[in-house]
Design a protein around this motif. Structure first.
Motif, mmCIF file in Angstrom:
data_model
loop_
_atom_site.group_PDB
_atom_site.id
_atom_site.type_symbol
_atom_site.label_atom_id
_atom_site.label_comp_id
_atom_site.label_asym_id
_atom_site.label_seq_id
_atom_site.Cartn_x
_atom_site.Cartn_y
_atom_site.Cartn_z
ATOM 1 N N SER A 232 44.825 61.867 56.939
ATOM 2 C CA SER A 232 45.621 61.047 56.021
ATOM 3 C C SER A 232 46.467 60.034 56.788
ATOM 4 O O SER A 232 46.623 58.887 56.351
ATOM 5 N N HIS B 106 45.991 55.917 56.667
ATOM 6 C CA HIS B 106 47.150 55.029 56.473
ATOM 7 C C HIS B 106 47.182 53.943 57.547
ATOM 8 O O HIS B 106 47.309 52.745 57.237
ATOM 9 N N GLN C 284 49.745 53.930 51.846
ATOM 10 C CA GLN C 284 49.856 55.282 51.312
ATOM 11 C C GLN C 284 48.832 55.516 50.197
ATOM 12 O O GLN C 284 48.329 56.632 50.030
ATOM 13 N N HIS D 234 46.210 58.583 50.201
ATOM 14 C CA HIS D 234 46.112 59.455 49.028
ATOM 15 C C HIS D 234 44.674 59.507 48.521
ATOM 16 O O HIS D 234 44.166 60.587 48.150
ATOM 17 N N ASP E 132 42.193 62.786 48.292
ATOM 18 C CA ASP E 132 41.494 63.118 47.044
ATOM 19 C C ASP E 132 40.022 63.388 47.286
ATOM 20 O O ASP E 132 39.454 64.362 46.774
ATOM 21 N N GLU F 230 46.422 69.518 48.977
ATOM 22 C CA GLU F 230 47.226 69.259 47.777
ATOM 23 C C GLU F 230 48.695 69.081 48.144
ATOM 24 O O GLU F 230 49.406 68.270 47.531
ATOM 25 N N LYS G 59 49.145 65.584 49.551
ATOM 26 C CA LYS G 59 49.166 64.640 48.438
ATOM 27 C C LYS G 59 50.525 64.678 47.724
ATOM 28 O O LYS G 59 51.080 63.632 47.368
ATOM 29 N N HIS G 60 51.018 65.879 47.515
ATOM 30 C CA HIS G 60 52.323 66.043 46.858
ATOM 31 C C HIS G 60 53.428 65.357 47.663
ATOM 32 O O HIS G 60 54.339 64.746 47.079
ATOM 33 N N ILE H 204 53.124 62.699 49.529
ATOM 34 C CA ILE H 204 53.009 61.252 49.305
ATOM 35 C C ILE H 204 53.557 60.888 47.927
ATOM 36 O O ILE H 204 54.302 59.915 47.773
ATOM 37 N N GLU H 205 53.202 61.675 46.927
ATOM 38 C CA GLU H 205 53.583 61.367 45.549
ATOM 39 C C GLU H 205 55.076 61.497 45.300
ATOM 40 O O GLU H 205 55.631 60.787 44.455
ATOM 41 N N PHE I 92 54.390 53.383 47.171
ATOM 42 C CA PHE I 92 53.141 54.053 46.785
ATOM 43 C C PHE I 92 53.000 54.134 45.273
ATOM 44 O O PHE I 92 51.925 53.846 44.721
ATOM 45 N N ASN J 170 49.970 52.486 43.433
ATOM 46 C CA ASN J 170 48.983 53.370 42.823
ATOM 47 C C ASN J 170 48.783 53.029 41.345
ATOM 48 O O ASN J 170 47.650 53.060 40.839
#
Length: 497
Positions: A375, A379, A404, A408, A412, A452, A455-456, A458-459, A470, A474
């Protein structure tokens, strides 16, 4: 990082006995022998019948004063009753006597009792007998327990965990099942995954603990202040009975993250090829051969200081896209584990970067799991693509935000591949021939949860550049697609239409 805070009650409900043995919890019925009951009943009944017959004998009789018999002619009589009334009275007296005998021969019904502060109505019983709610048999004379809306033999009211009778004044409940307080604590009170002690209650009497959002670790809030080490990848705290691997730059790595960790530049090359093909699948092929180097933390910080316009992760630098000519020390050979769970014998060598294009190299921190390394690489690869394709002078929230988004998207695709689908990276021809060095192959459930979690991160990033950038980027990609979003960025320098 602050994790989720959970607050639980100590138990789902708590039962209280109204008293101990001999008080309200158990009831002692007075014992009477059959002979004693018969003697007592017979005396009372005979007395009542005798009085009744005596009154009947007096009815209708004449009352005469013998001293004045000759002088007085007046006679005094009780009011006369018809013969049928006398018969009715005798029948009523017999029925009354029988009723007294029946009442004395029966047990007194169970009394309403307090259970846990609530008045419990008498437990229903048939033919004058109490039925145990545990064994469903008659209780009879002697001690019994009234609680939970029923009556019990003392030995039938048992803990749902150890199956031993509950003799304490207080007991705990889970649903409609009783427990000893100690048994309930063992089964339902959470233990800290760091110190392995029961998580203490706070000032309000509630159980408060911190929990990792994906990897199911619970720990006491105090461990956030006592310098308990965390894994530099998954950010779980180090348990007291488990040793994390110590890297030479002070970082700690848990054994699960170590299993897929990429430790040197050679090991990372297959993953680099996979991500290049991921970009190619998005019609974003990077034509130039950009060196990829895995480095230690001091080398990464030194390179960042020498970079005028470098792009890197904050608050901790774990990746860097270089555009200046420098000499960088790279990790050449995977270190081995020595005494004290420490990596030793790490081999490094200097690498001279020459400027052949706008990007001179991509640097990644060594010792991170494959998904986190990938990841970060995705980036930094986006930074390189933007520079090579002529996206100059973008604001940080736009450039970091779209980078980002690509990281992400790659995560995924990997999680989809782990779950059994055909992700973009799974089509790489190089992955089958070098699955060992790229750490790709059979994936564990832990690695999926790890993806996961990344990802969390980043989110939910709270920084204005990496986090808010991001989220805005997104939304634009989901609404307009990646290609149109990139074209808009190139023309306007923003995500907004």
């Amino acid at each position: 990082m602050d994790w989720w805070t959970n607050v639980l009650e100590g138990s789902s409900s708590r039962g209280h006995y109204p008293g101990r043995y001999g008080e309200d919890r158990y009831w002692d019925e007075p014992r009477r022998s059959v002979d004693d009951l018969s003697n007592f009943d017979n005396e009372e009944i005979e007395c009542a019948i005798a009085l009744s017959l005596s009154e009947e004998d007096q009815k209708g009789k004449k009352v005469i004063d013998e001293d004045n018999e000759s002088e007085q002619s007046e006679e005094y009589y009780k009011p006369h009753q018809p013969e049928e009334d006398v018969t009715t009275q005798l029948e009523e007296d017999e029925q009354f006597a029988k009723a007294i005998q029946a009442i004395l021969s029966l047990e007194s019904p169970p009394r309403a009792q307090y259970d846990g502060g609530n008045l419990v109505p008498p437990h229903p019983f048939s033919s004058g007998y109490r039925i145990c709610a545990g064994c469903n048999t008659e209780i009879g004379h002697g001690q019994f327990l009234s609680c939970m809306g029923g009556v019990w033999h003392p030995d039938c009211f048992c803990c749902n965990a150890c199956n031993l009778p509950i003799t304490d004044y207080e007991f705990s409940m889970s649903g409609n099942r009783p427990y000893h307080e100690s048994c309930y604590r063992k089964q339902h009170h959470p233990r800290c995954d760091v110190c392995n002690k029961f998580i203490p209650t706070n000032s309000a009497g509630l159980i408060e603990f911190r929990a990792h959002p994906f990897l199911l670790q619970k720990y006491c809030p105090s461990h956030q202040r006592d310098r308990t080490p965390r894994c530099c990848s998954c950010e779980r705290m180090e348990p007291r009975d488990t040793r994390y691997i110590s890297l030479d730059d002070g970082r700690k790595l848990c054994l699960e993250c170590l299993d897929s960790a990429i430790m040197d530049t050679h090991e990372c090359q297959p993953l680099y090829f996979e991500i290049r093909e991921f970009y190619e699948g998005l019609n974003m092929k990077v034509e130039q051969e950009i060196p990829l180097l895995l480095v230690e933390r001091p080398a990464l910080n030194e390179a960042m200081e020498g970079e005028k316009n470098g792009h890197h992760h904050l608050p901790e630098t774990r990746g860097l896209c270089l555009s200046e000519e420098q000499t960088v020390t790279t990790v050449l050979k995977r270190p081995r584990t020595g005494a004290g769970y420490r990596f030793i014998d790490i081999r490094t060598e200097p690498y001279r970067l020459s400027r052949r294009c706008e990007v001179t190299a991509i640097l990644i921190l060594y010792g991170l799991p494959r998904l986190l390394t990938g990841s970060i690489l995705a980036h930094e690869m986006m930074h390189a693509w933007l520079q090579l394709k002529g996206y100059p002078n973008l604001r940080p929230e736009v450039e970091e935000g779209i980078c980002q988004v690509l990281a992400h998207m790659w995560l995924d695709s990997e999680i989809y591949s782990i779950s059994g689908g055909e992700g973009a990276s799974s089509s790489s021809p190089s992955s089958s021939s070098s699955s060992t060095s790229s750490k790709k192959g059979p994936r564990s459930d832990f690695e999926k949860k790890l993806g996961e979690f990344f990802k969390h991160q980043i989110e939910t990033d709270t920084s204005p550049d990496y986090g808010e950038g991001f989220r805005i980027g997104n939304q634009a990609v989901l609404k307009y697609g990646l290609r149109r979003t990139l074209d808009h960025i190139q023309m306007t320098g923003t995500f907004r239409v």
